[in-house]
Design a protein around this motif. Structure first.
Motif, PDB file in Angstrom:
ATOM      1  N   ASP A 170      -1.957  -2.684  -9.307  1.00 55.41           N
ATOM      2  CA  ASP A 170      -2.167  -1.963 -10.195  1.00 55.41           C
ATOM      3  C   ASP A 170      -3.360  -1.053  -9.825  1.00 55.41           C
ATOM      4  O   ASP A 170      -3.427   0.177  -9.796  1.00 55.41           O
ATOM      5  N   TYR A 171      -4.575  -1.537  -9.461  1.00 59.49           N
ATOM      6  CA  TYR A 171      -5.636  -1.166  -9.010  1.00 59.49           C
ATOM      7  C   TYR A 171      -5.438  -0.181  -7.806  1.00 59.49           C
ATOM      8  O   TYR A 171      -5.943   1.182  -7.792  1.00 59.49           O
ATOM      9  N   ALA A 172      -4.759  -0.750  -6.903  1.00 60.17           N
ATOM     10  CA  ALA A 172      -4.392   0.120  -5.609  1.00 60.17           C
ATOM     11  C   ALA A 172      -3.711   1.422  -5.909  1.00 60.17           C
ATOM     12  O   ALA A 172      -3.902   2.474  -5.340  1.00 60.17           O
ATOM     13  N   ASP A 173      -2.697   1.222  -6.786  1.00 63.36           N
ATOM     14  CA  ASP A 173      -1.949   2.248  -7.314  1.00 63.36           C
ATOM     15  C   ASP A 173      -2.473   3.415  -7.856  1.00 63.36           C
ATOM     16  O   ASP A 173      -2.603   4.596  -7.605  1.00 63.36           O
ATOM     17  N   SER A 174      -3.447   3.041  -8.698  1.00 57.89           N
ATOM     18  CA  SER A 174      -4.288   4.072  -9.709  1.00 57.89           C
ATOM     19  C   SER A 174      -5.369   4.583  -8.754  1.00 57.89           C
ATOM     20  O   SER A 174      -5.948   5.759  -9.291  1.00 57.89           O
ATOM     21  N   HIS A 175      -5.852   3.954  -7.795  1.00 61.69           N
ATOM     22  CA  HIS A 175      -7.032   4.505  -7.174  1.00 61.69           C
ATOM     23  C   HIS A 175      -6.521   4.927  -5.642  1.00 61.69           C
ATOM     24  O   HIS A 175      -7.628   5.144  -5.021  1.00 61.69           O
ATOM     25  N   SER A 191       1.988 -17.009  -4.432  1.00 63.26           N
ATOM     26  CA  SER A 191       0.248 -16.845  -4.353  1.00 63.26           C
ATOM     27  C   SER A 191       0.151 -15.462  -4.623  1.00 63.26           C
ATOM     28  O   SER A 191       1.114 -14.600  -4.449  1.00 63.26           O
ATOM     29  N   THR A 192      -1.138 -15.067  -4.791  1.00 61.78           N
ATOM     30  CA  THR A 192      -1.379 -13.879  -4.914  1.00 61.78           C
ATOM     31  C   THR A 192      -1.174 -12.998  -3.715  1.00 61.78           C
ATOM     32  O   THR A 192      -0.844 -11.782  -3.852  1.00 61.78           O
ATOM     33  N   ALA A 193      -1.429 -13.336  -2.463  1.00 57.62           N
ATOM     34  CA  ALA A 193      -1.283 -12.697  -1.356  1.00 57.62           C
ATOM     35  C   ALA A 193       0.273 -12.244  -1.343  1.00 57.62           C
ATOM     36  O   ALA A 193       0.791 -11.141  -1.023  1.00 57.62           O
ATOM     37  N   GLN A 194       1.250 -13.260  -1.656  1.00 59.01           N
ATOM     38  CA  GLN A 194       2.657 -12.962  -1.765  1.00 59.01           C
ATOM     39  C   GLN A 194       2.983 -12.037  -2.580  1.00 59.01           C
ATOM     40  O   GLN A 194       3.948 -11.044  -2.341  1.00 59.01           O
ATOM     41  N   TYR A 195       2.542 -12.049  -3.758  1.00 56.15           N
ATOM     42  CA  TYR A 195       2.694 -10.992  -4.709  1.00 56.15           C
ATOM     43  C   TYR A 195       2.394  -9.626  -4.344  1.00 56.15           C
ATOM     44  O   TYR A 195       3.082  -8.646  -4.481  1.00 56.15           O
ATOM     45  N   VAL A 196       1.054  -9.513  -3.724  1.00 51.47           N
ATOM     46  CA  VAL A 196       0.677  -8.177  -3.381  1.00 51.47           C
ATOM     47  C   VAL A 196       1.423  -7.703  -2.171  1.00 51.47           C
ATOM     48  O   VAL A 196       1.800  -6.495  -2.250  1.00 51.47           O
ATOM     49  N   VAL A 197       1.691  -8.555  -1.262  1.00 50.74           N
ATOM     50  CA  VAL A 197       2.907  -8.004  -0.172  1.00 50.74           C
ATOM     51  C   VAL A 197       4.150  -7.625  -0.710  1.00 50.74           C
ATOM     52  O   VAL A 197       4.702  -6.267  -0.293  1.00 50.74           O
ATOM     53  N   ARG A 198       4.615  -8.191  -1.658  1.00 52.72           N
ATOM     54  CA  ARG A 198       5.986  -7.898  -2.465  1.00 52.72           C
ATOM     55  C   ARG A 198       5.675  -6.632  -3.211  1.00 52.72           C
ATOM     56  O   ARG A 198       6.873  -5.554  -3.312  1.00 52.72           O
ATOM     57  N   HIS A 199       4.884  -6.287  -3.882  1.00 52.10           N
ATOM     58  CA  HIS A 199       4.640  -5.414  -4.865  1.00 52.10           C
ATOM     59  C   HIS A 199       3.910  -4.016  -4.448  1.00 52.10           C
ATOM     60  O   HIS A 199       3.840  -2.960  -5.257  1.00 52.10           O
ATOM     61  N   ALA A 200       2.915  -4.065  -3.403  1.00 50.41           N
ATOM     62  CA  ALA A 200       2.132  -2.901  -3.112  1.00 50.41           C
ATOM     63  C   ALA A 200       3.029  -1.881  -2.687  1.00 50.41           C
ATOM     64  O   ALA A 200       3.799  -2.051  -1.652  1.00 50.41           O
ATOM     65  N   ALA A 201       2.437  -0.590  -2.922  1.00 51.58           N
ATOM     66  CA  ALA A 201       2.895   0.794  -2.492  1.00 51.58           C
ATOM     67  C   ALA A 201       2.501   1.082  -1.185  1.00 51.58           C
ATOM     68  O   ALA A 201       2.892   1.866  -0.356  1.00 51.58           O
ATOM     69  N   TYR A 207      -7.218   4.400   8.051  1.00 48.18           N
ATOM     70  CA  TYR A 207      -7.257   4.461   6.649  1.00 48.18           C
ATOM     71  C   TYR A 207      -8.200   5.132   5.813  1.00 48.18           C
ATOM     72  O   TYR A 207      -9.565   4.834   6.563  1.00 48.18           O
ATOM     73  N   THR A 208      -8.099   5.748   4.671  1.00 47.66           N
ATOM     74  CA  THR A 208      -9.369   6.394   3.997  1.00 47.66           C
ATOM     75  C   THR A 208      -9.870   5.446   2.949  1.00 47.66           C
ATOM     76  O   THR A 208     -10.981   5.801   2.659  1.00 47.66           O
ATOM     77  N   HIS A 209      -9.103   4.789   2.276  1.00 45.52           N
ATOM     78  CA  HIS A 209      -9.505   3.855   1.249  1.00 45.52           C
ATOM     79  C   HIS A 209      -8.779   2.422   1.432  1.00 45.52           C
ATOM     80  O   HIS A 209      -7.594   2.250   1.095  1.00 45.52           O
ATOM     81  N   ILE A 210      -9.802   1.450   1.458  1.00 43.54           N
ATOM     82  CA  ILE A 210      -9.089   0.009   1.681  1.00 43.54           C
ATOM     83  C   ILE A 210      -9.408  -0.767   0.775  1.00 43.54           C
ATOM     84  O   ILE A 210     -10.790  -0.873   0.272  1.00 43.54           O
ATOM     85  N   LEU A 211      -8.691  -1.651   0.230  1.00 45.46           N
ATOM     86  CA  LEU A 211      -9.154  -2.651  -1.068  1.00 45.46           C
ATOM     87  C   LEU A 211      -9.057  -3.953  -0.359  1.00 45.46           C
ATOM     88  O   LEU A 211      -8.387  -4.291   0.441  1.00 45.46           O
ATOM     89  N   VAL A 212     -10.420  -4.683  -0.717  1.00 43.69           N
ATOM     90  CA  VAL A 212     -10.343  -6.062  -0.064  1.00 43.69           C
ATOM     91  C   VAL A 212     -10.692  -7.224  -1.287  1.00 43.69           C
ATOM     92  O   VAL A 212     -11.766  -7.244  -1.749  1.00 43.69           O
ATOM     93  N   PRO A 213      -9.628  -7.686  -1.753  1.00 41.57           N
ATOM     94  CA  PRO A 213      -9.687  -8.654  -2.675  1.00 41.57           C
ATOM     95  C   PRO A 213     -10.467  -9.840  -2.074  1.00 41.57           C
ATOM     96  O   PRO A 213     -10.268 -10.392  -1.139  1.00 41.57           O
ATOM     97  N   LYS A 266     -13.508   4.718   2.622  1.00 40.65           N
ATOM     98  CA  LYS A 266     -14.245   4.101   1.155  1.00 40.65           C
ATOM     99  C   LYS A 266     -13.421   2.722   1.466  1.00 40.65           C
ATOM    100  O   LYS A 266     -12.443   2.284   1.586  1.00 40.65           O
ATOM    101  N   ILE A 267     -14.458   1.636   1.324  1.00 34.50           N
ATOM    102  CA  ILE A 267     -13.983   0.373   1.523  1.00 34.50           C
ATOM    103  C   ILE A 267     -14.424  -0.529  -0.132  1.00 34.50           C
ATOM    104  O   ILE A 267     -15.751  -0.293  -0.637  1.00 34.50           O
ATOM    105  N   THR A 268     -13.577  -0.787  -0.924  1.00 33.88           N
ATOM    106  CA  THR A 268     -13.874  -1.614  -2.144  1.00 33.88           C
ATOM    107  C   THR A 268     -13.507  -3.000  -2.094  1.00 33.88           C
ATOM    108  O   THR A 268     -12.527  -3.674  -1.837  1.00 33.88           O
ATOM    109  N   LEU A 269     -14.695  -3.777  -2.294  1.00 35.63           N
ATOM    110  CA  LEU A 269     -14.533  -5.305  -2.436  1.00 35.63           C
ATOM    111  C   LEU A 269     -14.096  -5.454  -3.969  1.00 35.63           C
ATOM    112  O   LEU A 269     -14.900  -4.927  -4.936  1.00 35.63           O
ATOM    113  N   PHE A 270     -13.019  -6.174  -4.017  1.00 34.30           N
ATOM    114  CA  PHE A 270     -12.418  -6.361  -5.459  1.00 34.30           C
ATOM    115  C   PHE A 270     -12.329  -7.802  -5.898  1.00 34.30           C
ATOM    116  O   PHE A 270     -11.785  -8.648  -5.022  1.00 34.30           O
ATOM    117  N   HIS A 271     -12.726  -8.157  -7.071  1.00 33.93           N
ATOM    118  CA  HIS A 271     -12.342  -9.576  -7.473  1.00 33.93           C
ATOM    119  C   HIS A 271     -11.876  -9.188  -8.884  1.00 33.93           C
ATOM    120  O   HIS A 271     -12.240  -8.576  -9.855  1.00 33.93           O
TER     121      HIS A 271
END
Length: 135
Positions: free
Chosen positions: A92-97, A118-128, A2-8, A33-38
């Motif tokens: 939204d951040y994952a989509d736009s970046h 949960s947050t993880a469930q939402y992300v799994v269901r909606h992330a592209a 992967y070239t850009h990984i987001l880590v909440p 690129k690895i983005t630590l995200f809060h």
């Protein structure tokens, strides 16, 4: 891989954040690129009146410092702090970046998760993009 990984990072359990960062390192291509995200959730107005006026600003500064410190150990990593609803803001951040993988720590589901999700469930269901959930 992967070239850009987001880590909440939620800071609920330090071991979860460290585990997610280790997995991101393994999944990352050379110079990825690895983005630590809060995400800082909005404080309800009835509760905000009891907090100091600069609480949110100071909290953002403190969280950014923690993310920057954690990012020092990772190649090509940086920290980002934003306001919003956790799951929606991550997606939204994952989509736009142009994030191509999200590495998120899950937790053992409880009764509240069956009703609210949960947050993880939402992300799994909606992330592209690909989502890697740690248990």
């Amino acid at each position: 891989m992967y070239t850009h990984i987001l880590v909440p990072v939620s800071f609920d359990e330090e071991r979860d954040a460290k585990g997610a960062m280790r997995v991101a390192e393994v999944l990352a291509e050379h110079s990825a690129k690895i983005t630590l995200f809060h995400v800082i959730e909005q404080i309800p107005s009835y509760a905000a009146t009891y907090l100091p006026g600069d609480y949110v600003k100071e909290r953002k500064i403190a969280v950014q410092a923690e993310l920057d410190s954690a990012a020092e150990g990772l190649e090509n990593a940086s920290g980002v702090v934003v306001d919003g609803h956790s799951g929606r803001t991550i997606v939204d951040y994952a989509d736009s970046h142009k994030v191509d993988c999200i590495v998120i720590a899950g937790h053992r589901p409880g009764m509240g998760d069956l009703l609210l999700g949960s947050t993880a469930q939402y992300v799994v269901r909606h992330a592209a993009c690909a989502v890697h959930v740690l248990r």
